[in-house]
Design a protein around this motif. Sequence first.
Motif, PDB file in Angstrom:
ATOM      1  N   SER A 148       8.593 -73.719  36.609  1.00 18.04           N
ATOM      2  CA  SER A 148       8.275 -73.198  37.933  1.00 18.04           C
ATOM      3  C   SER A 148       9.319 -73.670  38.932  1.00 18.04           C
ATOM      4  CB  SER A 148       6.887 -73.636  38.366  1.00 18.04           C
ATOM      5  OG  SER A 148       6.796 -75.041  38.409  1.00 18.04           O
ATOM      6  N   GLU A 149       9.821 -74.866  38.694  1.00 17.27           N
ATOM      7  CA  GLU A 149      10.932 -75.444  39.444  1.00 17.27           C
ATOM      8  C   GLU A 149      11.668 -76.382  38.488  1.00 17.27           C
ATOM      9  OE1 GLU A 149      11.770 -74.440  42.330  1.00 17.27           O
ATOM     10  OE2 GLU A 149       9.945 -73.423  43.006  1.00 17.27           O
ATOM     11  N   VAL A 150      12.846 -76.829  38.864  1.00 18.25           N
ATOM     12  CA  VAL A 150      13.597 -77.760  38.037  1.00 18.25           C
ATOM     13  C   VAL A 150      12.752 -79.015  37.810  1.00 18.25           C
ATOM     14  CG1 VAL A 150      15.640 -79.226  37.898  1.00 18.25           C
ATOM     15  CG2 VAL A 150      15.827 -76.905  38.806  1.00 18.25           C
ATOM     16  N   GLY A 151      12.620 -79.405  36.548  1.00 20.10           N
ATOM     17  CA  GLY A 151      11.850 -80.599  36.205  1.00 20.10           C
ATOM     18  C   GLY A 151      10.373 -80.359  36.001  1.00 20.10           C
ATOM     19  N   ASN A 152       9.925 -79.105  36.167  1.00 15.17           N
ATOM     20  CA  ASN A 152       8.511 -78.787  35.977  1.00 15.17           C
ATOM     21  C   ASN A 152       8.383 -77.658  34.952  1.00 15.17           C
ATOM     22  OD1 ASN A 152       5.761 -78.526  36.152  1.00 15.17           O
ATOM     23  ND2 ASN A 152       5.743 -77.699  38.221  1.00 15.17           N
ATOM     24  N   ILE A 153       8.333 -78.034  33.678  1.00 19.49           N
ATOM     25  CA  ILE A 153       8.241 -77.067  32.584  1.00 19.49           C
ATOM     26  C   ILE A 153       6.791 -76.631  32.435  1.00 19.49           C
ATOM     27  CG2 ILE A 153       8.500 -76.721  30.105  1.00 19.49           C
ATOM     28  CD1 ILE A 153      10.831 -78.707  30.180  1.00 19.49           C
ATOM     29  N   ILE A 154       6.562 -75.339  32.508  1.00 14.69           N
ATOM     30  CA  ILE A 154       5.187 -74.840  32.451  1.00 14.69           C
ATOM     31  C   ILE A 154       4.883 -74.104  31.151  1.00 14.69           C
ATOM     32  CG2 ILE A 154       4.883 -74.720  34.931  1.00 14.69           C
ATOM     33  CD1 ILE A 154       5.293 -71.417  33.700  1.00 14.69           C
ATOM     34  N   GLY A 155       5.880 -73.934  30.275  1.00 11.54           N
ATOM     35  CA  GLY A 155       5.612 -73.250  29.024  1.00 11.54           C
ATOM     36  C   GLY A 155       6.735 -73.415  28.020  1.00 11.54           C
ATOM     37  N   ILE A 156       6.368 -73.375  26.735  1.00  8.89           N
ATOM     38  CA  ILE A 156       7.333 -73.465  25.644  1.00  8.89           C
ATOM     39  C   ILE A 156       7.058 -72.320  24.679  1.00  8.89           C
ATOM     40  CG2 ILE A 156       8.254 -74.859  23.755  1.00  8.89           C
ATOM     41  CD1 ILE A 156       7.257 -77.340  25.208  1.00  8.89           C
ATOM     42  N   ALA A 157       8.113 -71.647  24.234  1.00  7.43           N
ATOM     43  CA  ALA A 157       7.954 -70.479  23.364  1.00  7.43           C
ATOM     44  C   ALA A 157       7.690 -70.889  21.921  1.00  7.43           C
ATOM     45  CB  ALA A 157       9.217 -69.625  23.416  1.00  7.43           C
ATOM     46  N   PRO A 158       6.764 -70.200  21.248  1.00  4.51           N
ATOM     47  CA  PRO A 158       6.529 -70.467  19.825  1.00  4.51           C
ATOM     48  C   PRO A 158       7.501 -69.716  18.927  1.00  4.51           C
ATOM     49  CG  PRO A 158       4.973 -68.835  20.599  1.00  4.51           C
ATOM     50  CD  PRO A 158       5.790 -69.247  21.802  1.00  4.51           C
ATOM     51  N   GLY A 159       7.990 -68.553  19.397  1.00  5.21           N
ATOM     52  CA  GLY A 159       8.866 -67.739  18.567  1.00  5.21           C
ATOM     53  C   GLY A 159       9.866 -66.990  19.415  1.00  5.21           C
ATOM     54  N   PRO A 160      11.000 -67.598  19.737  1.00  3.00           N
ATOM     55  CA  PRO A 160      11.988 -66.940  20.602  1.00  3.00           C
ATOM     56  C   PRO A 160      12.603 -65.714  19.946  1.00  3.00           C
ATOM     57  CG  PRO A 160      12.905 -68.930  19.630  1.00  3.00           C
ATOM     58  CD  PRO A 160      11.456 -68.917  19.276  1.00  3.00           C
ATOM     59  N   GLU A 161      13.120 -64.827  20.770  1.00  2.00           N
ATOM     60  CA  GLU A 161      13.749 -63.594  20.296  1.00  2.00           C
ATOM     61  C   GLU A 161      15.058 -63.373  21.033  1.00  2.00           C
ATOM     62  OE1 GLU A 161      12.361 -62.084  17.889  1.00  2.00           O
ATOM     63  OE2 GLU A 161      10.187 -62.191  18.037  1.00  2.00           O
ATOM     64  N   VAL A 333      14.298 -63.553  24.980  1.00  2.00           N
ATOM     65  CA  VAL A 333      13.003 -63.195  25.554  1.00  2.00           C
ATOM     66  C   VAL A 333      11.899 -63.734  24.648  1.00  2.00           C
ATOM     67  CG1 VAL A 333      13.807 -61.130  26.747  1.00  2.00           C
ATOM     68  CG2 VAL A 333      13.032 -60.947  24.392  1.00  2.00           C
ATOM     69  N   CYS A 334      10.800 -64.170  25.225  1.00  2.00           N
ATOM     70  CA  CYS A 334       9.716 -64.719  24.417  1.00  2.00           C
ATOM     71  C   CYS A 334       8.495 -65.017  25.269  1.00  2.00           C
ATOM     72  CB  CYS A 334      10.153 -66.007  23.711  1.00  2.00           C
ATOM     73  SG  CYS A 334      11.116 -67.158  24.702  1.00  2.00           S
ATOM     74  N   GLY A 335       7.357 -65.020  24.628  1.00  2.00           N
ATOM     75  CA  GLY A 335       6.156 -65.524  25.264  1.00  2.00           C
ATOM     76  C   GLY A 335       6.169 -67.042  25.212  1.00  2.00           C
ATOM     77  N   MET A 336       5.164 -67.663  25.790  1.00  2.00           N
ATOM     78  CA  MET A 336       5.136 -69.130  25.799  1.00  2.00           C
ATOM     79  C   MET A 336       3.695 -69.614  25.797  1.00  2.00           C
ATOM     80  SD  MET A 336       6.150 -69.832  29.769  1.00  2.00           S
ATOM     81  CE  MET A 336       5.535 -68.772  31.070  1.00  2.00           C
ATOM     82  N   PHE A 337       3.532 -70.885  25.452  1.00  2.00           N
ATOM     83  CA  PHE A 337       2.227 -71.527  25.550  1.00  2.00           C
ATOM     84  C   PHE A 337       2.240 -72.508  26.709  1.00  2.00           C
ATOM     85  CE2 PHE A 337       1.748 -70.203  21.068  1.00  2.00           C
ATOM     86  CZ  PHE A 337       0.517 -69.564  21.192  1.00  2.00           C
ATOM     87  N   SER A 338       1.191 -72.430  27.515  1.00  2.00           N
ATOM     88  CA  SER A 338       1.039 -73.296  28.682  1.00  2.00           C
ATOM     89  C   SER A 338      -0.305 -74.013  28.603  1.00  2.00           C
ATOM     90  CB  SER A 338       1.109 -72.481  29.978  1.00  2.00           C
ATOM     91  OG  SER A 338       2.321 -71.768  30.069  1.00  2.00           O
ATOM     92  N   ILE A 339      -0.386 -75.160  29.277  1.00  2.00           N
ATOM     93  CA  ILE A 339      -1.636 -75.917  29.348  1.00  2.00           C
ATOM     94  C   ILE A 339      -2.146 -75.871  30.782  1.00  2.00           C
ATOM     95  CG2 ILE A 339      -2.757 -78.156  29.028  1.00  2.00           C
ATOM     96  CD1 ILE A 339      -0.536 -78.894  27.058  1.00  2.00           C
ATOM     97  N   PHE A 340      -3.371 -75.409  30.953  1.00  2.00           N
ATOM     98  CA  PHE A 340      -3.948 -75.370  32.294  1.00  2.00           C
ATOM     99  C   PHE A 340      -4.259 -76.781  32.783  1.00  2.00           C
ATOM    100  CE2 PHE A 340      -4.538 -70.858  31.598  1.00  2.00           C
ATOM    101  CZ  PHE A 340      -4.412 -70.347  32.885  1.00  2.00           C
ATOM    102  N   LYS A 341      -3.979 -77.007  34.051  1.00  2.00           N
ATOM    103  CA  LYS A 341      -4.212 -78.312  34.658  1.00  2.00           C
ATOM    104  C   LYS A 341      -5.696 -78.673  34.656  1.00  2.00           C
ATOM    105  CE  LYS A 341      -1.474 -79.398  38.013  1.00  2.00           C
ATOM    106  NZ  LYS A 341      -0.807 -79.462  39.345  1.00  2.00           N
ATOM    107  N   SER A 342      -6.555 -77.690  34.561  1.00  2.00           N
ATOM    108  CA  SER A 342      -7.998 -77.939  34.593  1.00  2.00           C
ATOM    109  C   SER A 342      -8.544 -78.489  33.279  1.00  2.00           C
ATOM    110  CB  SER A 342      -8.733 -76.636  34.929  1.00  2.00           C
ATOM    111  OG  SER A 342      -8.398 -75.621  33.996  1.00  2.00           O
ATOM    112  N   THR A 343      -7.720 -78.545  32.228  1.00  2.00           N
ATOM    113  CA  THR A 343      -8.209 -79.053  30.954  1.00  2.00           C
ATOM    114  C   THR A 343      -8.717 -80.487  31.085  1.00  2.00           C
ATOM    115  OG1 THR A 343      -7.675 -79.488  28.631  1.00  2.00           O
ATOM    116  CG2 THR A 343      -5.912 -79.852  30.239  1.00  2.00           C
TER     117      THR A 343
END
Length: 465
Positions: A148-161, A333-343
């Motif tokens: 979302s900004e530098v140093g704040n990773i909000i998602g990682i791709a499981p299968g990049p393309e 291009v790829c989808g990603m997995f994110s973790i909600f802060k509410s977990t």
Amino acid sequence: MKRLMKTTIAFILMLMLTVLPACTMSDSAKDLNSSAKNEVGKSGESITLRLTLWGAPNEISVYKKVIANFEAKNPNVKVELQSIPTDYDTKLTTMVAGNDEPDVAMMESGSIALPLAEEGKFLNLQTFLEKDPDLSLDSLVPNITYSSEVGNIIGIAPGPESYALFYNEDAFKDAGLTAPPSKVSEAWTWEEFVEVAKQLTLDNKGRNAADPEFDPKNIKQYGVNIGTFWGAYSNFIYSNGGDFISADGKTFALNQPEAVEALQKLADLVNVHHVAPSPVQAKNIPATNVALQTRKVAMVVDGQWNSSSLADTNTNFNVGVLPVMKEPVSTVVCGMFSIFKSTEHPEESWELVKALIDPEGSIDMLTYGTWMPSLKTWYTEDELVSKWTDNLKSRPSGYKDAVIDVMLNNSHQTPTGYVKNFNKIMDVVTPALDKVWLGQQTAQEAMDAIADKAQAQVKGRRDLE
């Protein structure tokens, strides 16, 4: 249970202070808290993680296997899989609005993830990567994390393309042409690519586009199809040194010389050289696997995920490196997995994300040809590379050079990952480009005409320090 645990801990703490007067209160509390945490991890407080995602049936099947393995290794954790095959963004947005957020969710960067990130909905995964002994930012393939900004990773791709040049080998043999190069060092220039495309474009009497008698109104085989999706044409904008917005994030850049030149060259394939279908003609062109199989086209610029569908046909296909304008580039291009802060279970959610991006868990997707791995070692260590490339129809002879090497050394992040407000900008750009693809305006005219409207949507870049 939490209230009972606190009461139990307090009682034990009082007992220890009575029988162990030599210990200070801080030492006793520290030791006891550590023991309590170890006991929870060992005995396993039963928890449930909710995971939402989309995917084709074969992908969901893989996810179920990953979840089963994860649950076997973590018997105290149950993963509730929620597959949302249609209207994913709308349904997930409704869930978020109703405070019914999952723990972990698959996301697409441009449509929903980054807008939600700007609302502060996700945990910063960089904090996990910095302390995890098994996974780090350096261990991931380039351009598969989203911030979302530098140093704040909000998602990682499981299968990049990434993108590449797929082609029908028989079409080249019949035309007496050498197959496209697979190595970056041997990549065609744009001019070489156009000349080959002319030789491969045939009218209904078998004349190619280099023949003075060629009939462009009756084409039975196009030399190439690139399409009008921004993911495809972004490869050439980047290759030509252009971008969607300026380096400082302040200015709309598709009307600048580098981007305009790339866009015009793509349009010229249709309207000047007659080697690619127009948007109108493309409506009669089937998907990449069928188009190559039926020889509606001889070459296609498309994502490597087409390897899977091509492998399911009897097409004699291969893959080459993209032609180069100035520098070799392929957009990731790829989808990603994110973790909600509410977990309520951030650590367990992180372990689930790790399991989801582990290539061992998704090996079926890799060998089938749908995905590429997320870890660098699966591109650099021969034993691991062989697991998803050797003796597979989905990984033809040119694949390692044209796709794997390019992914590691010549890839570029998708614009949705760093261009703020990307979708709003493209809402202005796409209709204007339709006039370019149809030959009604030049790229310069079209982009200049909407520059002010597009500029009004520019909100900056996420990759600026």
